[in-house]
Design an enzyme around this catalytic site. Structure first.
Site, PDB file in Angstrom:
ATOM      1  N   LYS A 123       0.837  -1.196   0.000  1.00 23.86           N
ATOM      2  CA  LYS A 123       0.000   0.000   0.000  1.00 23.86           C
ATOM      3  C   LYS A 123       0.876   1.251   0.000  1.00 23.86           C
ATOM      4  O   LYS A 123       1.588   1.516   0.964  1.00 23.86           O
ATOM      5  CB  LYS A 123      -0.914   0.048   1.222  1.00 23.86           C
ATOM      6  CG  LYS A 123      -1.894   1.220   1.135  1.00 23.86           C
ATOM      7  CD  LYS A 123      -2.567   1.551   2.443  1.00 23.86           C
ATOM      8  CE  LYS A 123      -1.881   2.644   3.223  1.00 23.86           C
ATOM      9  NZ  LYS A 123      -1.878   3.975   2.595  1.00 23.86           N
ATOM     10  N   GLU A 141      10.487   0.535   9.985  1.00 26.36           N
ATOM     11  CA  GLU A 141      11.512   1.551   9.747  1.00 26.36           C
ATOM     12  C   GLU A 141      10.837   2.873  10.032  1.00 26.36           C
ATOM     13  O   GLU A 141       9.981   3.321   9.267  1.00 26.36           O
ATOM     14  CB  GLU A 141      12.018   1.443   8.297  1.00 26.36           C
ATOM     15  CG  GLU A 141      13.407   1.992   8.107  1.00 26.36           C
ATOM     16  CD  GLU A 141      13.403   3.474   7.827  1.00 26.36           C
ATOM     17  OE1 GLU A 141      13.401   4.241   8.805  1.00 26.36           O
ATOM     18  OE2 GLU A 141      13.380   3.863   6.664  1.00 26.36           O
ATOM     19  N   CYS A 161      13.532  10.452   6.990  1.00 24.52           N
ATOM     20  CA  CYS A 161      13.509   9.923   8.348  1.00 24.52           C
ATOM     21  C   CYS A 161      14.882  10.009   9.017  1.00 24.52           C
ATOM     22  O   CYS A 161      14.984  10.125  10.219  1.00 24.52           O
ATOM     23  CB  CYS A 161      13.015   8.482   8.346  1.00 24.52           C
ATOM     24  SG  CYS A 161      13.821   7.484   7.101  1.00 24.52           S
TER      25      CYS A 161
END
Lengths: 407, 293
Positions: A112, A186, A220
């Site tokens: 997704k 993650e 990130c």
């Protein structure tokens, strides 16, 4: 799974190679779509996102028929059906990071993409169809968080791989607690970028810029906590401000643009909210004076000085072009400060002295350490975090283990 | 008249000393004949918290020791256990094992420690990597310990289950808070005495006895524990572990092995408690780049 498991490893390998090749053929198209859809600058999608995504498929294609060499003394088997949920900051690249190792290890996939950036994933679906990969081996389903939740909670999923926020990561881990589903996460970060007094100054300044403003700070592992040794603080700040003022902000499709658009209105609101928090917490703000476009979601590159360890802008992930800066005197002090975070995704160290670099790189509790560089990625290089930045690795040999059973 | 046997008090092991539980409570598990095994500490949440503080303190000491040195210490544990073999055999018999099974379990525990002692300075050579990145960088990935590990030891064995997970955890540089088998706690505490005389720094291993029902929650919800190892099959406990570990994203490792089997030892039990750190450094390509040797 029935079909894919009957395909021999060397034939599987050839399918994945095909996908890689077809992506390369359509690289330009993919780069433009990525930039249009996400707001990231074309220079980055063309030179970084898309080539890395292709190379990821190339890398893992070759592992398919060599898995027995990766885990000595063990029998390797696939997990089954894996559900994968990816974020909006590197849409196609994250799809590649997820799908390539899963296929190479013999699994089938339901992926997704993020709701704001689904286009390149759907293009990838086209490419995968064109590659002749048997129907059903890779499935791509678009939707919001509730679609993701359906995937996570589906009884017939063997494993969930998620990249996104720590908050959602924790919800996922909790919601599968009653099952035997495997999971890799993650998640977020608040990575330290540390400049020692003997660092090559100009390179370090470029490294700071790249560390925090790459992809508008929607990274990130962004180097969002900068630590500068006191003796070089003034010169670093002076050069940093001068450099920030020269960054070109605007049309992501213009190849001269340095800073593109913020991915969504919601994210821009989040970032602006944090900038206001920073001001009200008493930190000093500096922003680029470059004139932002009138239309679209833009945020001027921002740095905060006089930040204290307990400030929210220093503790929490902002996910935007906002840098917080602190000083330090001794190496011990900066190690303590840098490790004082629930996160542990990445870190940067700048110094010309090897012994110092290795001292810091071994004491920083982070999954990736960039020494005298920042924000570098490669299919052979494992990526992932310590502590609340998640667990499991993506990339390299170590990136296979989240997708296999060992016996 | 038969001599009256001493009903020993077994104290817990925290930070290298043997305190009573802070709660002041005790319990008396029994063997198959109904004999009381001893006075065992019924530890509390506070004991878990004290142990974690000690384990965290010991983490930098232990993880920064050279792998060679950790191997030496592991080997020393095995030596000390060998020297006190008969005491362990007697205790296992007292905890309802047959003589031959008790001897087998102690021997295997010693051999297992030797096995992992040998891995100490080798696992990284097998598990680490230098990665051939396409850009001009030197890039390598190494295994580093996860941190403080909470170990819920096998409930069906007194010694071998504990040793089989404790060894791979500490071999890799982690420190550990152990909840011993509730009904078979004797060998765990006697093993603590072995650890205490084997050059293992204080706080590296902390061993708590008591009721699983009471102790699991403070262990799994503790924010300074990085990973949990559970040996057992209880679905209820597994769910509880996973649910509460989400608080600070503890790594959960669940095992349902028969530790008595020789195959129940391997390299991958070490890597279950490791994190991969990847380091990048640029390579400057000036001069010598087209060297013909």
């Amino acid at each position: 799974m029935n079909i894919w498991s009957k395909v021999s490893p060397s034939e599987k390998s050839k399918y994945i190679y095909r996908i890689a090749r077809l992506m390369q053929e359509r690289a330009r198209e993919l780069a433009i779509i990525e930039t249009l859809d996400s707001g990231k600058v074309i220079r980055e999608s063309r030179d970084i996102d898309i080539p890395l995504a292709c190379n990821h498929f190339f890398y893992y294609a070759g592992w398919t028929d060599k898995l027995q060499y990766a885990f000595p003394n063990k029998k390797v088997s696939p997990l089954g059906v894996v559900g994968q949920i990816i974020p909006w900051n590197f849409p196609l690249l994250m799809a590649a990071w997820k799908i390539a190792p899963a296929l190479a290890a013999g699994n089938t996939v339901v992926l997704k993409p993020a709701e704001t950036t689904s286009l390149t994933a759907l293009k990838l679906a086209e490419i995968i169809r064109d590659s002749g990969l048997p129907d059903g081996v890779v499935n791509i389903v678009t939707g919001y968080g509730d679609t993701g939740a359906e995937l996570v909670n589906h009884y017939d999923i063997n494993k969930i791989a998620f990249t996104g926020s720590t908050t959602v990561g924790k919800i996922i881990q909790k919601s599968i607690s009653g099952s035997d589903k495997k999971v890799t996460l993650e998640l977020g970060g608040k990575s330290a970028n540390i400049i020692l007094e003997d660092a090559p100054i100009d390179q370090a300044v470029e490294g700071i810029i790249n560390g925090i403003f790459f992809n508008q700070g929607h990274v990130c592992c962004a180097g969002s906590r900068l630590f500068v040794q006191e003796s070089i603080y003034d010169i670093i700040i002076k050069k940093l401000k001068r450099r920030i003022d020269k960054l070109i902000i605007g049309d992501p499709l213009d190849k001269n643009t340095d800073i593109g658009a913020i991915n969504s209105k919601e994210q821009l609101n989040t970032i602006n909210n944090y900038i206001n928090i920073g001001k009200s917490e008493g930190s000093k703000i500096f922003q680029s004076s470059y004139k932002l476009p009138n239309k679209g979601y833009y945020c001027a590159p921002t740095i905060f000085t006089d930040v204290s360890q307990s400030n929210r802008i220093f503790q929490e992930e902002i996910f935007g072009p906002v840098l917080t800066i602190q000083t330090f005197r001794t190496i011990d002090e900066v190690i303590k400060k840098a490790n004082n975070s629930p996160y542990g995704l990445a870190a940067g160290v700048w110094s010309d002295k090897g012994s110092r670099v290795f001292n810091l790189s071994s004491k920083l509790r982070a999954g990736v350490v960039w020494a005298n560089t920042y924000n570098k990625f490669d299919p052979t290089s494992p990526f992932g975090g310590y502590k609340e930045s998640g667990f499991g690795r993506e990339g390299g040999l170590h990136g296979l283990s989240p997708y296999i059973n060992l016996k | 008249m038969e001599r009256l046997k001493i009903l020993k008090t077994y104290k817990i092991y925290i930070g290298g000393s043997f305190p009573r539980t802070e709660s002041g409570r005790y319990y008396q598990p029994v063997n198959h004949k109904g004999d009381k095994l001893g006075n065992i500490c019924q530890s509390s949440r506070k004991d878990i918290r004290n142990s974690v503080v000690e384990a965290r303190k010991a983490f930098s000491v232990w993880s920064e020791k050279s792998n060679f040195n950790r191997g030496q210490i592991l080997y020393r544990i095995a030596e000390m256990l060998e020297g006190r073999k008969s005491q362990f055999v007697d205790e296992l018999i007292f905890q309802s094992l047959s003589k031959s099974n008790a001897e087998k379990e102690v021997n295997l525990s010693i051999d297992r420690l030797i096995y992992y002692a040998g891995w100490c300075d080798k696992y990284s050579q097998v598990l680490d990597s230098v990665n051939p990145v396409a850009s001009s960088h030197f890039n390598f990935s190494i295994n580093e310990p996860t941190g403080v590990v909470g170990l819920i030891a096998d409930q069906n064995t007194s010694l071998i289950g504990l040793v089989s997970l404790l060894a791979p955890i500490i071999v890799g540089g982690n420190t550990c808070v152990v909840i011993a088998s509730e009904n078979l706690p004797l060998s765990a505490i006697t093993f603590a005495e072995v650890l205490n005389s084997s050059d293992v720094p204080a706080g590296v291993v902390n061993i708590i006895t008591g009721f699983l029902d009471e102790l699991i929650k403070p262990l799994t919800t503790h924010m300074d524990i990085n990973s949990i190892a559970y040996s057992g099959k209880s679905e209820k406990i597994k769910k509880q572990l996973k649910e509460s570990s989400a608080l600070n994203l503890k790594r959960i490792n669940v095992y349902s092995r028969d530790w008595i089997k020789p195959v129940s030892q391997d390299l991958y039990l070490i890597s279950d408690f490791q994190e991969i750190k990847t380091t990048w450094h640029p390579i400057e390509n000036i001069g010598g780049s087209s060297s013909q040797y």
